[in-house]
Write an enzyme that holds these catalytic residues in place. Structure first.
Site, mmCIF file in Angstrom:
data_model
loop_
_atom_site.group_PDB
_atom_site.id
_atom_site.type_symbol
_atom_site.label_atom_id
_atom_site.label_comp_id
_atom_site.label_asym_id
_atom_site.label_seq_id
_atom_site.Cartn_x
_atom_site.Cartn_y
_atom_site.Cartn_z
ATOM 1 N N THR A 72 4.422 2.650 5.597
ATOM 2 C CA THR A 72 2.901 2.269 5.638
ATOM 3 C C THR A 72 2.068 3.172 6.526
ATOM 4 O O THR A 72 2.801 3.560 7.706
ATOM 5 C CB THR A 72 2.811 0.726 6.235
ATOM 6 O OG1 THR A 72 1.578 0.526 6.611
ATOM 7 C CG2 THR A 72 3.561 0.334 7.243
ATOM 8 N N ASP B 61 5.566 -4.884 5.970
ATOM 9 C CA ASP B 61 5.872 -6.285 6.489
ATOM 10 C C ASP B 61 6.102 -7.264 5.231
ATOM 11 O O ASP B 61 7.016 -8.065 4.944
ATOM 12 C CB ASP B 61 4.873 -6.758 7.358
ATOM 13 C CG ASP B 61 5.401 -6.656 8.770
ATOM 14 O OD1 ASP B 61 6.554 -6.169 9.128
ATOM 15 O OD2 ASP B 61 4.561 -6.929 9.846
ATOM 16 N N ASP C 195 -0.097 2.263 8.339
ATOM 17 C CA ASP C 195 -0.677 1.527 9.494
ATOM 18 C C ASP C 195 0.148 1.349 10.825
ATOM 19 O O ASP C 195 -0.215 0.955 11.762
ATOM 20 C CB ASP C 195 -1.000 -0.056 8.859
ATOM 21 C CG ASP C 195 -1.978 -0.198 8.392
ATOM 22 O OD1 ASP C 195 -2.835 0.918 8.150
ATOM 23 O OD2 ASP C 195 -1.918 -1.034 7.466
ATOM 24 N N GLY D 9 0.740 -1.115 0.119
ATOM 25 C CA GLY D 9 0.217 0.013 0.026
ATOM 26 C C GLY D 9 0.869 1.264 -0.238
ATOM 27 O O GLY D 9 1.918 1.208 0.745
ATOM 28 N N ARG E 2 13.387 10.107 -3.270
ATOM 29 C CA ARG E 2 14.223 11.000 -3.439
ATOM 30 C C ARG E 2 15.533 11.143 -2.472
ATOM 31 O O ARG E 2 16.664 11.151 -2.971
ATOM 32 C CB ARG E 2 13.214 12.558 -3.036
ATOM 33 C CG ARG E 2 14.509 13.857 -3.080
ATOM 34 C CD ARG E 2 13.419 15.108 -2.730
ATOM 35 N NE ARG E 2 14.114 15.988 -2.775
ATOM 36 C CZ ARG E 2 14.649 16.764 -1.574
ATOM 37 N NH1 ARG E 2 14.686 15.929 -0.573
ATOM 38 N NH2 ARG E 2 15.104 18.096 -1.680
ATOM 39 N N ARG F 172 1.082 -5.327 -5.372
ATOM 40 C CA ARG F 172 1.259 -6.287 -4.622
ATOM 41 C C ARG F 172 1.749 -7.538 -5.296
ATOM 42 O O ARG F 172 0.857 -7.485 -6.191
ATOM 43 C CB ARG F 172 0.073 -6.759 -3.594
ATOM 44 C CG ARG F 172 -0.298 -5.340 -2.824
ATOM 45 C CD ARG F 172 -1.567 -5.857 -1.625
ATOM 46 N NE ARG F 172 -2.114 -4.499 -1.216
ATOM 47 C CZ ARG F 172 -1.852 -3.880 -0.112
ATOM 48 N NH1 ARG F 172 -0.635 -4.363 0.509
ATOM 49 N NH2 ARG F 172 -2.092 -2.764 0.219
ATOM 50 N N ASP G 229 2.454 -0.681 11.792
ATOM 51 C CA ASP G 229 2.312 -1.895 12.323
ATOM 52 C C ASP G 229 3.704 -2.742 11.946
ATOM 53 O O ASP G 229 3.602 -3.995 11.709
ATOM 54 C CB ASP G 229 1.171 -2.572 11.743
ATOM 55 C CG ASP G 229 1.294 -2.659 10.201
ATOM 56 O OD1 ASP G 229 1.865 -2.012 9.498
ATOM 57 O OD2 ASP G 229 0.402 -3.561 9.509
ATOM 58 N N ARG H 124 -6.553 -2.755 8.634
ATOM 59 C CA ARG H 124 -7.297 -3.964 8.561
ATOM 60 C C ARG H 124 -6.756 -4.697 9.572
ATOM 61 O O ARG H 124 -7.472 -5.654 10.335
ATOM 62 C CB ARG H 124 -6.644 -4.559 7.274
ATOM 63 C CG ARG H 124 -7.761 -5.663 6.850
ATOM 64 C CD ARG H 124 -7.334 -6.171 5.554
ATOM 65 N NE ARG H 124 -7.957 -5.074 4.312
ATOM 66 C CZ ARG H 124 -7.747 -5.278 2.991
ATOM 67 N NH1 ARG H 124 -6.770 -6.382 2.677
ATOM 68 N NH2 ARG H 124 -7.907 -4.206 2.211
HETATM 69 O O1 F6P Z 1 -2.059 0.815 3.465
HETATM 70 C C1 F6P Z 1 -2.490 0.050 4.633
HETATM 71 C C2 F6P Z 1 -3.856 -0.284 4.372
HETATM 72 O O2 F6P Z 1 -4.666 0.715 4.587
HETATM 73 C C3 F6P Z 1 -4.186 -1.441 5.498
HETATM 74 O O3 F6P Z 1 -5.015 -1.034 6.524
HETATM 75 C C4 F6P Z 1 -5.355 -2.021 4.692
HETATM 76 O O4 F6P Z 1 -5.302 -3.577 5.070
HETATM 77 C C5 F6P Z 1 -4.839 -2.070 3.036
HETATM 78 O O5 F6P Z 1 -3.913 -1.018 3.266
HETATM 79 C C6 F6P Z 1 -5.612 -2.075 2.101
HETATM 80 O O6 F6P Z 1 -5.010 -1.949 0.989
HETATM 81 P P1 F6P Z 1 -5.619 -2.224 -0.415
HETATM 82 O O7 F6P Z 1 -7.003 -2.062 -0.488
HETATM 83 O O8 F6P Z 1 -4.649 -1.415 -1.280
HETATM 84 O O9 F6P Z 1 -5.155 -3.685 -0.492
#
Ligand code: F6P
Length: 324
Positions: free
Chosen positions: A129, A107, A131, A15, A25, A76, A133, A175
């Site tokens: 990220t 991660d 998150d 993400g 940069r 991804r 996390d 998530r």
């Molecule tokens: O960028 C992190 C995040 O917002 C997570 O909280 C979420 O699980 C994920 O991205 C969802 O991303 P996508 O919809 O792009 O798979």
């Protein structure tokens, strides 16, 4: 001992997060400053496997420090989870003379980075990220901008919620992690914060809380709900039916991933991106740049991926004390 690395690659993966451009940069300019050549790999590991690789110079990263998203695009990549994909990715690096690579992501991206390191490509990860996390680091690029976007939105919803004397559920991203919900919830004085790490699904407790607060004369009730719990719209219907108080759901969604990065995100991205290149120049590999106790540091990627972290319990308890 420092090795004689000549060309490095940089990619963003997973993400996107505000500040990724500032990190790119910093990587590019630190590397060029040290006499290295830099290749930008488009669309994360997918672009590496598909040979979407471009030369980068000082001007490739001009005018991007203030821009959200990532100029290298992101993806991804399922193939990178396979051994064949990982070997192919390392071969692609060798084919293009890429001796070291900086991976900016979360991660999942670091699992790929660890695999590349095992395949003999010097690899450094930079935590990007929204998150927050990643266990080994107290900061991840993008978090500050995302929570500030969230609080701006929650403050606005609060205005209309107060005017209509409603209950509002505001769903924020996260998530698997509740950091955005916790920080934005505390910072907006929200009445309840639901996070995947703690929420036990006890809606009755929430209903009792809403009814009790209305009896005390409270005009509105703000619930910040993390994406990992979700179902905000149906939750709103159930709460309205049980409390008799009009309840609306607002899902903030991807707006939290966009926007011009905050000062903090630009600053951390600049330091972390530069540090990643310094580590490559020192001959390091399989390391993850991190921030702990006021210092920038680095960890073995495999060890970092084994680490766990949790929402600070006293912070979570504080939400209850401040909102009842
Ligand atoms: O960028 C992190 C995040 O917002 C997570 O909280 C979420 O699980 C994920 O991205 C969802 O991303 P996508 O919809 O792009 O798979």
């Amino acid at each position: 001992m420092a090795n004689s690395i000549g060309t490095i690659g940089v990619l963003t993966s997973g993400g996107d997060a505000p500040g990724m451009n500032a990190a790119i940069r910093a990587v590019v300019r630190t590397a060029l400053h040290s006499g290295l050549k830099v290749k930008g790999i488009m669309r994360g590991y997918s672009g590496l496997l598909e040979e979407e690789i471009v030369d980068m110079d000082m001007t490739s990263v001009a005018e991007i420090i203030n821009r959200g998203g990532t100029i290298l695009y992101t993806a991804r990549c399922m193939e990178m989870m396979t051994e064949d994909g990982q070997k192919k990715a390392a071969d692609m690096c060798r084919k293009h003379g890429i001796e070291g690579i900086v991976v900016i992501g979360g991660d999942g991206s670091f699992r790929g980075a660890g695999a590349l390191a095992r395949e003999g490509i010097n690899t450094i990860g930079v935590p990007g990220t929204i998150d927050l996390d990643i266990a080994c680091t107290e900061y991840t690029i993008g978090f500050d901008t995302a929570v500030n976007t969230a609080i701006e939105a929650i403050d606005k919803v609060r205005d209309t919620s107060a005017s209509h004397e409603r209950c509002s559920i505001i769903e924020v991203m996260g998530r698997h992690a509740g950091y955005i919900a916790l920080w934005s919830g505390i910072s907006t004085g929200s009445d309840a914060i639901l996070i995947p790490e703690r929420y036990d699904g006890n809606e009755q407790e929430l209903i009792n809380q809403i009814i009790a607060s209305r009896k005390r004369g409270k005009k509105h009730f703000i619930i910040v709900n993390a994406e990992g719990i979700g179902h905000s719209t149906s939750m709103a219907k159930r709460l309205e039916a049980a409390t008799g108080i009009e309840t609306r759901a607002t899902i903030l969604g991807y707006m939290q991933r966009g926007g011009s990065p905050s000062c903090k995100d630009r600053y951390f991205a600049s330091i972390m991106g530069a540090k990643a290149v310094d580590l490559l120049i020192e001959g390091k590999t399989n390391r993850l740049v991190a921030y702990q106790n006021g210092d920038f540091c680095d960890f073995d990627i495999a060890e970092a991926l084994q680490m766990t972290k949790d929402i600070p319990e006293d912070h979570f308890q504080l939400t209850t004390k401040l909102t009842r």
